[in-house]
Design a protein around this motif. Structure first.
Motif, PDB file in Angstrom:
ATOM      1  N   PRO B  71       0.790  -1.245   0.000  1.00 44.09           N
ATOM      2  CA  PRO B  71       0.000   0.000   0.000  1.00 44.09           C
ATOM      3  C   PRO B  71       0.820   1.294   0.000  1.00 44.09           C
ATOM      4  N   GLU B  72       2.063   1.247   0.466  1.00 49.24           N
ATOM      5  CA  GLU B  72       2.877   2.468   0.512  1.00 49.24           C
ATOM      6  C   GLU B  72       3.569   2.771  -0.818  1.00 49.24           C
ATOM      7  N   LEU B  73       3.408   1.900  -1.776  1.00 45.70           N
ATOM      8  CA  LEU B  73       4.112   2.053  -3.054  1.00 45.70           C
ATOM      9  C   LEU B  73       3.710   3.347  -3.772  1.00 45.70           C
ATOM     10  N   VAL B  74       4.713   4.049  -4.303  1.00 47.69           N
ATOM     11  CA  VAL B  74       4.476   5.249  -5.116  1.00 47.69           C
ATOM     12  C   VAL B  74       4.749   4.876  -6.563  1.00 47.69           C
ATOM     13  N   PHE B  75       3.926   5.371  -7.465  1.00 51.13           N
ATOM     14  CA  PHE B  75       4.059   4.984  -8.876  1.00 51.13           C
ATOM     15  C   PHE B  75       5.344   5.542  -9.478  1.00 51.13           C
ATOM     16  N   SER B  76       6.226   4.650  -9.846  1.00 57.57           N
ATOM     17  CA  SER B  76       7.460   5.001 -10.546  1.00 57.57           C
ATOM     18  C   SER B  76       7.451   4.228 -11.859  1.00 57.57           C
ATOM     19  N   PRO B  77       6.831   4.794 -12.892  1.00 65.64           N
ATOM     20  CA  PRO B  77       6.585   4.007 -14.109  1.00 65.64           C
ATOM     21  C   PRO B  77       7.828   3.395 -14.742  1.00 65.64           C
ATOM     22  N   SER B  78       8.971   4.067 -14.610  1.00 62.02           N
ATOM     23  CA  SER B  78      10.176   3.505 -15.239  1.00 62.02           C
ATOM     24  C   SER B  78      10.666   2.248 -14.533  1.00 62.02           C
ATOM     25  N   LYS B  79      10.185   2.015 -13.321  1.00 59.68           N
ATOM     26  CA  LYS B  79      10.604   0.813 -12.576  1.00 59.68           C
ATOM     27  C   LYS B  79       9.725  -0.401 -12.909  1.00 59.68           C
ATOM     28  N   PHE B  80       8.635  -0.160 -13.598  1.00 57.72           N
ATOM     29  CA  PHE B  80       7.816  -1.260 -14.111  1.00 57.72           C
ATOM     30  C   PHE B  80       8.267  -1.475 -15.562  1.00 57.72           C
ATOM     31  N   VAL B  81       8.922  -2.589 -15.802  1.00 54.78           N
ATOM     32  CA  VAL B  81       9.574  -2.771 -17.103  1.00 54.78           C
ATOM     33  C   VAL B  81       8.806  -3.785 -17.948  1.00 54.78           C
ATOM     34  N   VAL B  82       8.346  -3.329 -19.110  1.00 54.12           N
ATOM     35  CA  VAL B  82       7.638  -4.209 -20.037  1.00 54.12           C
ATOM     36  C   VAL B  82       8.688  -5.019 -20.795  1.00 54.12           C
ATOM     37  N   GLU B  83       8.545  -6.354 -20.722  1.00 50.45           N
ATOM     38  CA  GLU B  83       9.608  -7.219 -21.245  1.00 50.45           C
ATOM     39  C   GLU B  83       9.392  -7.623 -22.698  1.00 50.45           C
ATOM     40  N   CYS B  84       8.142  -7.795 -23.118  1.00 49.78           N
ATOM     41  CA  CYS B  84       7.912  -8.305 -24.475  1.00 49.78           C
ATOM     42  C   CYS B  84       6.477  -8.042 -24.931  1.00 49.78           C
ATOM     43  N   PHE B  85       6.286  -8.204 -26.220  1.00 47.90           N
ATOM     44  CA  PHE B  85       4.958  -8.075 -26.818  1.00 47.90           C
ATOM     45  C   PHE B  85       4.704  -9.281 -27.718  1.00 47.90           C
ATOM     46  N   ASP B  86       3.557  -9.900 -27.565  1.00 46.54           N
ATOM     47  CA  ASP B  86       3.127 -10.958 -28.478  1.00 46.54           C
ATOM     48  C   ASP B  86       1.682 -10.673 -28.838  1.00 46.54           C
ATOM     49  N   ALA B  87       1.273 -11.209 -29.995  1.00 49.45           N
ATOM     50  CA  ALA B  87      -0.092 -10.936 -30.449  1.00 49.45           C
ATOM     51  C   ALA B  87      -0.941 -12.187 -30.411  1.00 49.45           C
ATOM     52  N   SER B  88      -2.179 -12.062 -29.919  1.00 50.24           N
ATOM     53  CA  SER B  88      -3.178 -13.114 -30.055  1.00 50.24           C
ATOM     54  C   SER B  88      -4.237 -12.603 -31.010  1.00 50.24           C
ATOM     55  N   ASP B  89      -5.329 -13.343 -31.143  1.00 46.91           N
ATOM     56  CA  ASP B  89      -6.361 -12.940 -32.105  1.00 46.91           C
ATOM     57  C   ASP B  89      -6.868 -11.530 -31.845  1.00 46.91           C
ATOM     58  N   ASP B  90      -7.173 -11.223 -30.590  1.00 45.86           N
ATOM     59  CA  ASP B  90      -7.792  -9.926 -30.346  1.00 45.86           C
ATOM     60  C   ASP B  90      -7.114  -9.115 -29.242  1.00 45.86           C
ATOM     61  N   PHE B  91      -5.913  -9.518 -28.841  1.00 46.64           N
ATOM     62  CA  PHE B  91      -5.201  -8.682 -27.853  1.00 46.64           C
ATOM     63  C   PHE B  91      -3.692  -8.900 -27.957  1.00 46.64           C
ATOM     64  N   LEU B  92      -2.965  -7.946 -27.413  1.00 49.42           N
ATOM     65  CA  LEU B  92      -1.520  -8.091 -27.264  1.00 49.42           C
ATOM     66  C   LEU B  92      -1.254  -8.603 -25.854  1.00 49.42           C
ATOM     67  N   HIS B  93      -0.223  -9.389 -25.702  1.00 53.91           N
ATOM     68  CA  HIS B  93       0.082  -9.886 -24.366  1.00 53.91           C
ATOM     69  C   HIS B  93       1.592  -9.981 -24.176  1.00 53.91           C
ATOM     70  N   GLY B  94       1.996 -10.111 -22.931  1.00 54.81           N
ATOM     71  CA  GLY B  94       3.422 -10.189 -22.636  1.00 54.81           C
ATOM     72  C   GLY B  94       3.656 -10.154 -21.143  1.00 54.81           C
ATOM     73  N   MET B  95       4.862  -9.761 -20.769  1.00 54.76           N
ATOM     74  CA  MET B  95       5.224  -9.773 -19.353  1.00 54.76           C
ATOM     75  C   MET B  95       5.735  -8.400 -18.923  1.00 54.76           C
ATOM     76  N   VAL B  96       5.449  -8.055 -17.688  1.00 49.99           N
ATOM     77  CA  VAL B  96       5.943  -6.797 -17.106  1.00 49.99           C
ATOM     78  C   VAL B  96       6.504  -7.136 -15.729  1.00 49.99           C
ATOM     79  N   SER B  97       7.645  -6.555 -15.405  1.00 57.74           N
ATOM     80  CA  SER B  97       8.262  -6.892 -14.120  1.00 57.74           C
ATOM     81  C   SER B  97       8.456  -5.653 -13.257  1.00 57.74           C
ATOM     82  N   PHE B  98       8.398  -5.869 -11.947  1.00 59.11           N
ATOM     83  CA  PHE B  98       8.698  -4.832 -10.963  1.00 59.11           C
ATOM     84  C   PHE B  98       9.502  -5.499  -9.862  1.00 59.11           C
ATOM     85  N   GLN B  99      10.781  -5.112  -9.761  1.00 54.20           N
ATOM     86  CA  GLN B  99      11.694  -5.790  -8.836  1.00 54.20           C
ATOM     87  C   GLN B  99      11.637  -7.300  -9.103  1.00 54.20           C
ATOM     88  N   ASP B 100      11.288  -8.114  -8.097  1.00 58.47           N
ATOM     89  CA  ASP B 100      11.259  -9.558  -8.370  1.00 58.47           C
ATOM     90  C   ASP B 100       9.842 -10.070  -8.680  1.00 58.47           C
TER      91      ASP B 100
END
Lengths: 85, 201
Positions: B71-100
Protein backbone atom coordinates in the motif's frame (compact mmCIF):
# COMPACT_ATOMS: atom_id res chain seq x y z
CA UNK A 1 11.28 32.03 -6.48
CA UNK A 2 9.90 30.97 -3.05
CA UNK A 3 7.51 28.08 -2.40
CA UNK A 4 4.42 30.33 -2.35
CA UNK A 5 5.30 31.77 -5.76
CA UNK A 6 5.98 28.27 -7.12
CA UNK A 7 2.61 27.09 -5.75
CA UNK A 8 0.83 30.01 -7.40
CA UNK A 9 2.38 29.17 -10.78
CA UNK A 10 1.76 25.47 -10.24
CA UNK A 11 -2.00 26.10 -10.04
CA UNK A 12 -1.84 27.38 -13.63
CA UNK A 13 -0.02 24.22 -14.71
CA UNK A 14 -2.58 21.95 -13.01
CA UNK A 15 -5.69 23.88 -14.09
CA UNK A 16 -6.23 22.23 -17.51
CA UNK A 17 -6.13 18.77 -15.98
CA UNK A 18 -8.62 19.05 -13.08
CA UNK A 19 -12.36 19.59 -13.26
CA UNK A 20 -12.55 20.61 -9.60
CA UNK A 21 -11.52 24.28 -9.78
CA UNK A 22 -12.60 24.96 -6.18
CA UNK A 23 -10.24 22.30 -4.84
CA UNK A 24 -7.51 23.65 -7.08
CA UNK A 25 -7.91 27.13 -5.57
CA UNK A 26 -7.55 25.65 -2.09
CA UNK A 27 -4.63 23.29 -2.65
CA UNK A 28 -1.97 22.80 0.01
CA UNK A 29 1.36 21.00 -0.09
CA UNK A 30 -0.44 17.83 1.05
CA UNK A 31 -2.90 17.82 -1.87
CA UNK A 32 -2.63 14.60 -3.88
CA UNK A 33 -2.87 15.18 -7.62
CA UNK A 34 -4.89 12.03 -8.31
CA UNK A 35 -6.88 11.39 -5.13
CA UNK A 36 -7.75 15.01 -4.28
CA UNK A 37 -7.70 16.88 -7.59
CA UNK A 38 -9.03 13.86 -9.53
CA UNK A 39 -6.37 14.34 -12.17
CA UNK A 40 -6.20 11.31 -14.45
CA UNK A 41 -2.88 9.51 -14.09
CA UNK A 42 -2.47 9.65 -17.87
CA UNK A 43 -2.03 13.43 -17.47
CA UNK A 44 0.86 13.23 -14.99
CA UNK A 45 3.45 13.33 -17.75
CA UNK A 46 1.63 16.29 -19.35
CA UNK A 47 1.95 18.13 -16.04
CA UNK A 48 5.68 17.43 -15.89
CA UNK A 49 6.17 18.67 -19.47
CA UNK A 50 4.06 21.79 -18.78
CA UNK A 51 6.00 22.48 -15.57
CA UNK A 52 9.26 22.26 -17.52
CA UNK A 53 7.94 24.88 -19.89
CA UNK A 54 6.41 27.10 -17.18
CA UNK A 55 9.58 27.28 -15.07
CA UNK A 56 12.12 26.85 -17.89
CA UNK A 57 13.67 23.84 -16.21
CA UNK A 58 14.33 20.23 -17.14
CA UNK A 59 12.78 17.58 -14.96
CA UNK A 60 14.69 14.35 -15.27
CA UNK A 61 13.51 10.80 -15.11
CA UNK A 62 14.07 10.23 -11.39
CA UNK A 63 12.67 13.58 -10.23
CA UNK A 64 9.52 13.12 -12.32
CA UNK A 65 8.58 10.05 -10.31
CA UNK A 66 8.32 12.08 -7.10
CA UNK A 67 5.67 14.48 -8.40
CA UNK A 68 2.55 12.82 -7.00
CA UNK A 69 1.49 15.54 -4.61
CA UNK A 70 1.75 19.34 -4.57
CA UNK A 71 4.52 19.45 -1.96
CA UNK A 72 6.65 17.00 -3.94
CA UNK A 73 6.05 19.02 -7.12
CA UNK A 74 7.27 22.18 -5.35
CA UNK A 75 10.33 20.32 -3.97
CA UNK A 76 11.32 19.15 -7.44
CA UNK A 77 10.69 22.54 -9.10
CA UNK A 78 12.52 24.47 -6.35
CA UNK A 79 15.48 22.10 -6.59
CA UNK A 80 15.68 22.51 -10.37
CA UNK A 81 15.29 26.31 -10.16
CA UNK A 82 18.13 26.51 -7.60
CA UNK A 83 20.38 24.55 -9.92
CA UNK A 84 19.71 26.91 -12.83
CA UNK A 85 20.61 30.06 -10.86
CA UNK B 1 -2.27 -12.96 -1.89
CA UNK B 2 -4.48 -12.25 -4.89
CA UNK B 3 -4.56 -8.86 -6.58
CA UNK B 4 -5.92 -7.14 -9.67
CA UNK B 5 -4.86 -4.25 -11.88
CA UNK B 6 -6.16 -2.59 -15.02
CA UNK B 7 -5.93 0.67 -16.94
CA UNK B 8 -7.54 2.51 -19.86
CA UNK B 9 -6.22 5.22 -22.14
CA UNK B 10 -8.80 7.05 -24.27
CA UNK B 11 -6.92 7.95 -27.44
CA UNK B 12 -9.17 10.93 -28.25
CA UNK B 13 -8.02 12.53 -25.00
CA UNK B 14 -4.27 12.33 -25.65
CA UNK B 15 -2.07 14.79 -27.51
CA UNK B 16 -0.54 12.70 -30.28
CA UNK B 17 2.16 15.21 -31.26
CA UNK B 18 3.25 15.55 -27.64
CA UNK B 19 3.17 11.77 -27.15
CA UNK B 20 5.69 11.07 -29.90
CA UNK B 21 8.18 13.63 -28.58
CA UNK B 22 11.18 11.92 -26.91
CA UNK B 23 10.96 14.51 -24.12
CA UNK B 24 7.50 13.14 -23.30
CA UNK B 25 7.85 9.39 -23.59
CA UNK B 26 11.34 9.25 -22.09
CA UNK B 27 9.81 10.32 -18.76
CA UNK B 28 8.47 6.80 -18.31
CA UNK B 29 9.86 4.58 -21.08
CA UNK B 30 13.39 3.24 -20.64
CA UNK B 31 15.65 2.71 -23.70
CA UNK B 32 15.25 -1.08 -23.56
CA UNK B 33 11.48 -0.71 -23.87
CA UNK B 34 11.78 1.88 -26.66
CA UNK B 35 13.77 -0.65 -28.70
CA UNK B 36 10.89 -3.13 -28.52
CA UNK B 37 8.91 -0.98 -30.97
CA UNK B 38 11.20 -1.89 -33.87
CA UNK B 39 11.99 -5.39 -32.61
CA UNK B 40 8.49 -6.78 -31.99
CA UNK B 41 6.60 -8.15 -34.98
CA UNK B 42 3.42 -7.96 -32.89
CA UNK B 43 3.69 -4.16 -33.04
CA UNK B 44 4.07 -3.88 -36.86
CA UNK B 45 0.70 -2.21 -37.37
CA UNK B 46 0.67 -0.24 -34.10
CA UNK B 47 1.31 3.53 -34.48
CA UNK B 48 4.11 4.83 -32.29
CA UNK B 49 1.79 7.01 -30.19
CA UNK B 50 -0.33 3.92 -29.41
CA UNK B 51 2.83 2.03 -28.47
CA UNK B 52 3.74 4.79 -26.00
CA UNK B 53 0.30 4.69 -24.36
CA UNK B 54 0.26 0.90 -24.48
CA UNK B 55 3.40 0.90 -22.34
CA UNK B 56 1.84 3.42 -19.96
CA UNK B 57 -1.29 1.30 -19.71
CA UNK B 58 0.67 -1.87 -18.89
CA UNK B 59 2.84 -0.07 -16.32
CA UNK B 60 -0.15 1.57 -14.61
CA UNK B 61 -2.04 -1.75 -14.51
CA UNK B 62 0.96 -3.47 -12.95
CA UNK B 63 1.35 -0.62 -10.44
CA UNK B 64 -2.28 -1.01 -9.33
CA UNK B 65 -1.74 -4.75 -8.91
CA UNK B 66 1.38 -4.29 -6.75
CA UNK B 67 -0.10 -1.32 -4.84
CA UNK B 68 -2.73 -3.61 -3.31
CA UNK B 69 0.08 -5.82 -2.02
CA UNK B 70 2.33 -2.89 -1.03
CA UNK B 71 0.00 0.00 0.00
CA UNK B 72 2.88 2.47 0.51
CA UNK B 73 4.11 2.05 -3.05
CA UNK B 74 4.48 5.25 -5.12
CA UNK B 75 4.06 4.98 -8.88
CA UNK B 76 7.46 5.00 -10.55
CA UNK B 77 6.58 4.01 -14.11
CA UNK B 78 10.18 3.50 -15.24
CA UNK B 79 10.60 0.81 -12.58
CA UNK B 80 7.82 -1.26 -14.11
CA UNK B 81 9.57 -2.77 -17.10
CA UNK B 82 7.64 -4.21 -20.04
CA UNK B 83 9.61 -7.22 -21.25
CA UNK B 84 7.91 -8.31 -24.48
CA UNK B 85 4.96 -8.07 -26.82
CA UNK B 86 3.13 -10.96 -28.48
CA UNK B 87 -0.09 -10.94 -30.45
CA UNK B 88 -3.18 -13.11 -30.06
CA UNK B 89 -6.36 -12.94 -32.11
CA UNK B 90 -7.79 -9.93 -30.35
CA UNK B 91 -5.20 -8.68 -27.85
CA UNK B 92 -1.52 -8.09 -27.26
CA UNK B 93 0.08 -9.89 -24.37
CA UNK B 94 3.42 -10.19 -22.64
CA UNK B 95 5.22 -9.77 -19.35
CA UNK B 96 5.94 -6.80 -17.11
CA UNK B 97 8.26 -6.89 -14.12
CA UNK B 98 8.70 -4.83 -10.96
CA UNK B 99 11.69 -5.79 -8.84
CA UNK B 100 11.26 -9.56 -8.37
CA UNK B 101 7.53 -9.53 -9.23
CA UNK B 102 6.63 -10.78 -12.68
CA UNK B 103 3.15 -10.20 -14.07
CA UNK B 104 1.42 -10.98 -17.35
CA UNK B 105 -0.64 -8.46 -19.24
CA UNK B 106 -3.33 -8.54 -21.88
CA UNK B 107 -4.03 -5.32 -23.79
CA UNK B 108 -6.75 -4.52 -26.26
CA UNK B 109 -5.99 -1.79 -28.79
CA UNK B 110 -8.76 -0.15 -30.77
CA UNK B 111 -8.95 3.14 -32.67
CA UNK B 112 -10.59 4.66 -29.60
CA UNK B 113 -8.85 3.20 -26.56
CA UNK B 114 -6.17 0.97 -25.09
CA UNK B 115 -7.25 -1.21 -22.18
CA UNK B 116 -5.01 -3.48 -20.16
CA UNK B 117 -5.40 -6.01 -17.37
CA UNK B 118 -2.63 -7.83 -15.54
CA UNK B 119 -2.40 -11.06 -13.56
CA UNK B 120 0.27 -13.27 -12.04
CA UNK B 121 -0.86 -16.16 -14.21
CA UNK B 122 -0.27 -16.21 -17.97
CA UNK B 123 -3.57 -18.06 -18.43
CA UNK B 124 -5.59 -15.30 -16.70
CA UNK B 125 -7.68 -18.07 -15.14
CA UNK B 126 -10.44 -16.58 -12.99
CA UNK B 127 -9.74 -13.03 -14.20
CA UNK B 128 -12.71 -11.03 -15.48
CA UNK B 129 -12.16 -7.70 -17.21
CA UNK B 130 -14.13 -5.46 -19.51
CA UNK B 131 -14.25 -1.94 -20.94
CA UNK B 132 -17.30 0.18 -21.80
CA UNK B 133 -17.93 3.55 -23.39
CA UNK B 134 -20.06 6.07 -21.47
CA UNK B 135 -21.77 9.31 -22.50
CA UNK B 136 -20.13 11.74 -20.09
CA UNK B 137 -16.48 12.08 -19.09
CA UNK B 138 -17.05 13.81 -15.71
CA UNK B 139 -15.42 11.94 -12.81
CA UNK B 140 -18.78 11.37 -11.08
CA UNK B 141 -20.19 9.74 -14.22
CA UNK B 142 -17.08 7.60 -14.62
CA UNK B 143 -17.21 6.48 -11.00
CA UNK B 144 -20.92 5.59 -11.13
CA UNK B 145 -20.64 3.78 -14.47
CA UNK B 146 -17.63 1.66 -13.55
CA UNK B 147 -19.27 0.58 -10.28
CA UNK B 148 -22.48 -0.42 -12.04
CA UNK B 149 -20.55 -2.32 -14.68
CA UNK B 150 -18.44 -4.22 -12.15
CA UNK B 151 -21.36 -4.97 -9.82
CA UNK B 152 -23.38 -6.36 -12.71
CA UNK B 153 -20.60 -8.79 -13.64
CA UNK B 154 -19.77 -9.66 -10.02
CA UNK B 155 -23.42 -10.43 -9.26
CA UNK B 156 -23.58 -12.81 -12.21
CA UNK B 157 -20.19 -14.42 -11.61
CA UNK B 158 -20.66 -14.89 -7.85
CA UNK B 159 -24.41 -15.55 -7.93
CA UNK B 160 -24.68 -13.22 -4.93
CA UNK B 161 -27.04 -10.28 -4.40
CA UNK B 162 -26.65 -7.06 -2.40
CA UNK B 163 -23.04 -6.47 -3.32
CA UNK B 164 -21.57 -3.05 -2.65
CA UNK B 165 -18.22 -1.44 -3.39
CA UNK B 166 -16.23 1.03 -1.29
CA UNK B 167 -12.69 2.37 -1.45
CA UNK B 168 -9.83 1.33 0.82
CA UNK B 169 -7.59 4.04 2.29
CA UNK B 170 -4.89 3.07 -0.20
CA UNK B 171 -7.33 3.94 -3.00
CA UNK B 172 -8.29 0.57 -4.42
CA UNK B 173 -11.92 -0.66 -4.50
CA UNK B 174 -13.16 -3.37 -2.11
CA UNK B 175 -16.28 -5.52 -2.41
CA UNK B 176 -18.79 -6.12 0.41
CA UNK B 177 -21.72 -8.48 0.80
CA UNK B 178 -24.04 -8.33 3.81
CA UNK B 179 -21.51 -6.37 5.85
CA UNK B 180 -18.63 -8.73 5.09
CA UNK B 181 -15.66 -7.80 2.95
CA UNK B 182 -15.10 -10.32 0.17
CA UNK B 183 -11.62 -11.60 -0.67
CA UNK B 184 -11.94 -10.65 -4.32
CA UNK B 185 -9.44 -8.11 -5.65
CA UNK B 186 -11.03 -5.51 -7.89
CA UNK B 187 -9.46 -2.74 -9.96
CA UNK B 188 -11.10 0.22 -11.69
CA UNK B 189 -9.90 2.42 -14.52
CA UNK B 190 -11.40 5.33 -16.39
CA UNK B 191 -10.26 7.89 -18.90
CA UNK B 192 -12.48 10.34 -20.74
CA UNK B 193 -15.53 8.38 -21.97
CA UNK B 194 -14.21 4.90 -21.22
CA UNK B 195 -14.45 2.89 -18.01
CA UNK B 196 -13.29 -0.60 -17.15
CA UNK B 197 -12.82 -3.10 -14.36
CA UNK B 198 -10.77 -6.18 -13.60
CA UNK B 199 -11.31 -8.70 -10.81
CA UNK B 200 -10.06 -12.16 -9.95
CA UNK B 201 -12.11 -14.99 -8.45
Amino acid sequence: MDRIAILSELKKVLAPYTEDKEKLNNITEETDLIKDLKINSANLVDIIIDAESQYNIEIDFDAAEKMYNVGNCIDVIADKLNKTV
Amino acid sequence: MKSAGNDIVALAAVDIQRTISPNFYSKFIIPRERELYEQSSALKTVPFYSFVWLLWSVKESAYKYVKRLQPELVFSPSKFVVECFDASDDFLHGMVSFQDIKLYYRSRLTEDYISTAVDDSKSFEGVFYDTHQIDKSHSDSQSKAVRELALQKLTTALKLADLTISKADAGYPVIWQAGKQLDIPLSFAHHDCFVGYSFKL
